[in-house]
Design a protein around this motif. Structure first.
Motif, PDB file in Angstrom:
ATOM      1  N   UNK A   1      11.631 -23.002  -6.616  1.00 51.74           N
ATOM      2  CA  UNK A   1      12.927 -22.825  -5.956  1.00 51.74           C
ATOM      3  C   UNK A   1      13.809 -24.061  -6.189  1.00 51.74           C
ATOM      4  N   UNK A   2      13.817 -24.540  -7.456  1.00 50.61           N
ATOM      5  CA  UNK A   2      14.690 -25.645  -7.804  1.00 50.61           C
ATOM      6  C   UNK A   2      14.050 -27.007  -7.769  1.00 50.61           C
ATOM      7  N   UNK A   3      12.718 -27.064  -7.764  1.00 49.91           N
ATOM      8  CA  UNK A   3      12.007 -28.352  -7.796  1.00 49.91           C
ATOM      9  C   UNK A   3      11.196 -28.435  -9.079  1.00 49.91           C
ATOM     10  N   UNK A   4      10.326 -29.426  -9.164  1.00 50.78           N
ATOM     11  CA  UNK A   4       9.446 -29.559 -10.321  1.00 50.78           C
ATOM     12  C   UNK A   4       8.218 -28.668 -10.127  1.00 50.78           C
ATOM     13  N   UNK A   5       8.471 -27.375 -10.146  1.00 53.85           N
ATOM     14  CA  UNK A   5       7.440 -26.358  -9.943  1.00 53.85           C
ATOM     15  C   UNK A   5       7.556 -25.333 -11.060  1.00 53.85           C
ATOM     16  N   UNK A   6       6.424 -24.785 -11.468  1.00 51.61           N
ATOM     17  CA  UNK A   6       6.433 -23.770 -12.516  1.00 51.61           C
ATOM     18  C   UNK A   6       7.316 -22.588 -12.125  1.00 51.61           C
ATOM     19  N   UNK A   7       8.086 -22.095 -13.079  1.00 52.28           N
ATOM     20  CA  UNK A   7       8.978 -20.967 -12.830  1.00 52.28           C
ATOM     21  C   UNK A   7       8.288 -19.618 -13.018  1.00 52.28           C
ATOM     22  N   UNK A   8       7.035 -19.628 -13.427  1.00 53.78           N
ATOM     23  CA  UNK A   8       6.274 -18.377 -13.500  1.00 53.78           C
ATOM     24  C   UNK A   8       5.665 -18.086 -12.130  1.00 53.78           C
ATOM     25  N   UNK A   9       5.532 -16.815 -11.796  1.00 50.59           N
ATOM     26  CA  UNK A   9       4.978 -16.439 -10.502  1.00 50.59           C
ATOM     27  C   UNK A   9       3.518 -16.853 -10.410  1.00 50.59           C
ATOM     28  N   UNK A  10       3.134 -17.331  -9.222  1.00 50.10           N
ATOM     29  CA  UNK A  10       1.753 -17.738  -8.993  1.00 50.10           C
ATOM     30  C   UNK A  10       0.843 -16.558  -8.691  1.00 50.10           C
ATOM     31  N   UNK A  11      -0.350 -16.857  -8.229  1.00 46.67           N
ATOM     32  CA  UNK A  11      -1.348 -15.819  -7.944  1.00 46.67           C
ATOM     33  C   UNK A  11      -1.021 -15.103  -6.631  1.00 46.67           C
ATOM     34  N   UNK A  12      -1.389 -13.844  -6.564  1.00 47.81           N
ATOM     35  CA  UNK A  12      -1.194 -13.048  -5.343  1.00 47.81           C
ATOM     36  C   UNK A  12      -2.199 -13.460  -4.276  1.00 47.81           C
ATOM     37  N   UNK A  13      -1.760 -13.430  -3.048  1.00 48.70           N
ATOM     38  CA  UNK A  13      -2.690 -13.618  -1.933  1.00 48.70           C
ATOM     39  C   UNK A  13      -3.544 -12.374  -1.773  1.00 48.70           C
ATOM     40  N   UNK A  14      -4.673 -12.515  -1.114  1.00 58.84           N
ATOM     41  CA  UNK A  14      -5.532 -11.354  -0.815  1.00 58.84           C
ATOM     42  C   UNK A  14      -4.774 -10.439   0.140  1.00 58.84           C
ATOM     43  N   UNK A  15      -4.702  -9.127  -0.143  1.00 60.00           N
ATOM     44  CA  UNK A  15      -3.951  -8.223   0.744  1.00 60.00           C
ATOM     45  C   UNK A  15      -4.457  -8.285   2.185  1.00 60.00           C
ATOM     46  N   UNK A  16      -3.516  -8.332   3.118  1.00 60.30           N
ATOM     47  CA  UNK A  16      -3.822  -8.324   4.550  1.00 60.30           C
ATOM     48  C   UNK A  16      -3.328  -6.999   5.127  1.00 60.30           C
ATOM     49  N   UNK A  17      -4.215  -6.271   5.797  1.00 53.36           N
ATOM     50  CA  UNK A  17      -3.852  -4.969   6.359  1.00 53.36           C
ATOM     51  C   UNK A  17      -3.455  -5.106   7.818  1.00 53.36           C
ATOM     52  N   UNK A  18      -2.513  -4.255   8.241  1.00 59.36           N
ATOM     53  CA  UNK A  18      -2.060  -4.261   9.633  1.00 59.36           C
ATOM     54  C   UNK A  18      -1.545  -2.877   9.978  1.00 59.36           C
ATOM     55  N   UNK A  19      -1.358  -2.633  11.277  1.00 64.86           N
ATOM     56  CA  UNK A  19      -0.915  -1.322  11.744  1.00 64.86           C
ATOM     57  C   UNK A  19      -2.067  -0.550  12.344  1.00 64.86           C
ATOM     58  N   UNK A  20      -2.047   0.769  12.151  1.00 63.05           N
ATOM     59  CA  UNK A  20      -3.071   1.641  12.712  1.00 63.05           C
ATOM     60  C   UNK A  20      -4.446   1.233  12.213  1.00 63.05           C
ATOM     61  N   UNK A  21      -5.483   1.527  13.055  1.00 64.78           N
ATOM     62  CA  UNK A  21      -6.851   1.152  12.704  1.00 64.78           C
ATOM     63  C   UNK A  21      -7.240   1.741  11.361  1.00 64.78           C
ATOM     64  N   UNK A  22      -8.120   1.025  10.667  1.00 71.10           N
ATOM     65  CA  UNK A  22      -8.594   1.483   9.366  1.00 71.10           C
ATOM     66  C   UNK A  22      -9.130   2.902   9.454  1.00 71.10           C
ATOM     67  N   UNK A  23      -8.718   3.739   8.481  1.00 67.06           N
ATOM     68  CA  UNK A  23      -9.377   5.033   8.338  1.00 67.06           C
ATOM     69  C   UNK A  23     -10.716   4.798   7.671  1.00 67.06           C
ATOM     70  N   UNK A  24     -11.707   5.495   8.160  1.00 67.28           N
ATOM     71  CA  UNK A  24     -13.056   5.241   7.663  1.00 67.28           C
ATOM     72  C   UNK A  24     -13.162   5.655   6.203  1.00 67.28           C
TER      73      UNK A  24
ATOM     74  N   UNK B   1       4.036   2.521  13.896  1.00 68.90           N
ATOM     75  CA  UNK B   1       2.734   2.274  14.522  1.00 68.90           C
ATOM     76  C   UNK B   1       1.687   3.303  14.137  1.00 68.90           C
ATOM     77  N   UNK B   2       2.115   4.454  13.595  1.00 67.98           N
ATOM     78  CA  UNK B   2       1.169   5.506  13.213  1.00 67.98           C
ATOM     79  C   UNK B   2       0.657   5.338  11.786  1.00 67.98           C
ATOM     80  N   UNK B   3       1.136   4.301  11.090  1.00 71.67           N
ATOM     81  CA  UNK B   3       0.725   4.106   9.707  1.00 71.67           C
ATOM     82  C   UNK B   3      -0.040   2.802   9.554  1.00 71.67           C
ATOM     83  N   UNK B   4      -0.723   2.717   8.429  1.00 63.05           N
ATOM     84  CA  UNK B   4      -1.483   1.515   8.088  1.00 63.05           C
ATOM     85  C   UNK B   4      -0.829   0.867   6.876  1.00 63.05           C
ATOM     86  N   UNK B   5      -0.652  -0.462   6.898  1.00 62.88           N
ATOM     87  CA  UNK B   5       0.036  -1.166   5.826  1.00 62.88           C
ATOM     88  C   UNK B   5      -0.846  -2.291   5.277  1.00 62.88           C
TER      89      UNK B   5
END
Length: 298
Positions: free
Chosen positions: A197-220, A184-188
């Motif tokens: 996962x075994x279907x007709x889907x590309x086996x290359x990794x897709x795009x990253x989601x926008x990072x979501x922060x959680x935990x301690x309040x943002x340091x200014x 709880x004292x850190x920010x992530x």
């Protein structure tokens, strides 16, 4: 539609690559043949099933010399389709070797990021639950067709030059993951991407989601801290000016009302009053003498 025959080796296009992104957009690109004459122009045709007719590119990508080096497509549907690509060319100097390639469209899709990534931290003992929804596609609807990679990082303090080690979890299925080592004292921050996962889907990794922060309040941040200081200084100056203005207003002498007797001093007023009394007494004496004289005459 068939190929033009002949053509020297090295005149056909090279490095032909197609990518489907954002569900229904497709870009195909290529390099000009190494031995192709300078006036060579390429033309792309394609169809997404055997029953369809070939369609020519409507939106070419061009190099600095005006030669076609790619094409942009819209409203592409994947399903279980095997697309057929043809690239013919023309030149005034010699015959250009044609190019042909068949591609399973699902294999060239760049998956969108997982949707609606959220984090719910219910306590240190339980940890944090990370939830998301599958990426958008035009042909796959089952959750079981995707697996995910999650990267969790400790957000660095402004005074630190590096972040703490990342926590990476791969081959996660479903729509949630429990992060047990929550402090709880850190920010992530957390980001997620998907693959097949075994279907007709590309086996290359897709795009990253926008990072979501959680935990301690943002340091200014430095910029935020600077803005805060400027706001504080501005507010202080305004307050100081208000105080000085109020003090000046309260210390200004109250103007005295004008004397109703045209600023005649008390001494002058007393002399005028005594002269008026003397004049009045003299008038009374004269009146009395005149009355006595009238009586004697009678």
């Amino acid at each position: 539609m068939g190929f033009q025959g002949g053509g020297m080796n090295g005149t056909a296009i090279e490095n032909f690559i197609c990518v489907i992104y954002n569900v229904s957009f497709m870009n195909c690109t290529w390099h000009v043949g190494r031995t192709a004459p300078g006036d060579t122009q390429y033309f792309l045709y394609w169809k997404s099933s055997r029953r369809e007719e070939f369609m020519g590119c409507q939106n070419y990508i061009k190099d600095n010399c005006g030669r076609h080096t790619g094409c942009r497509f819209q409203n592409v549907t994947i399903k279980n389709k095997m697309a057929h690509f043809l690239v013919n060319a023309s030149s005034s100097g010699q015959a250009i070797k044609p190019f042909e390639k068949k591609i399973a469209l699902y294999k060239i899709e760049k998956l969108t990021p997982p949707l609606n990534v959220t984090v719910n931290c219910t306590g240190v003992s339980y940890g944090c639950e990370i939830q998301w929804q599958p990426p958008r596609t035009s042909h796959v609807k089952r959750d079981a067709c995707f697996k995910y990679e999650i990267v969790i990082e400790n957000t660095a303090d402004p005074g630190k030059s590096m972040k703490d080690a990342s926590k990476i979890k791969s081959n996660i299925t479903g729509r949630s993951y429990i992060f047990q080592n929550f402090n709880a004292e850190k920010r992530y921050s957390v980001k997620i991407r998907a693959t097949d996962n075994g279907c007709l889907v590309s086996q290359t990794w897709g795009e990253w989601s926008i990072p979501v922060e959680f935990g301690r309040e943002h340091l200014m941040s430095t910029s935020g801290y600077t803005l805060f200081l400027l706001s504080l200084i501005t507010a202080s100056l305004v307050f100081f000016i208000c105080i000085v203005t109020c003090l000046k207003t309260t210390s200004t002498p109250v103007p005295q009302p004008k004397d109703p007797f045209h600023e005649i001093s008390p001494m002058h007023f007393q002399i005028a009053y005594e002269n008026q009394l003397i004049k009045h007494e003299a008038e009374e004496i004269i009146t009395t003498i005149e009355e006595m004289d009238d009586m004697q005459v009678k």
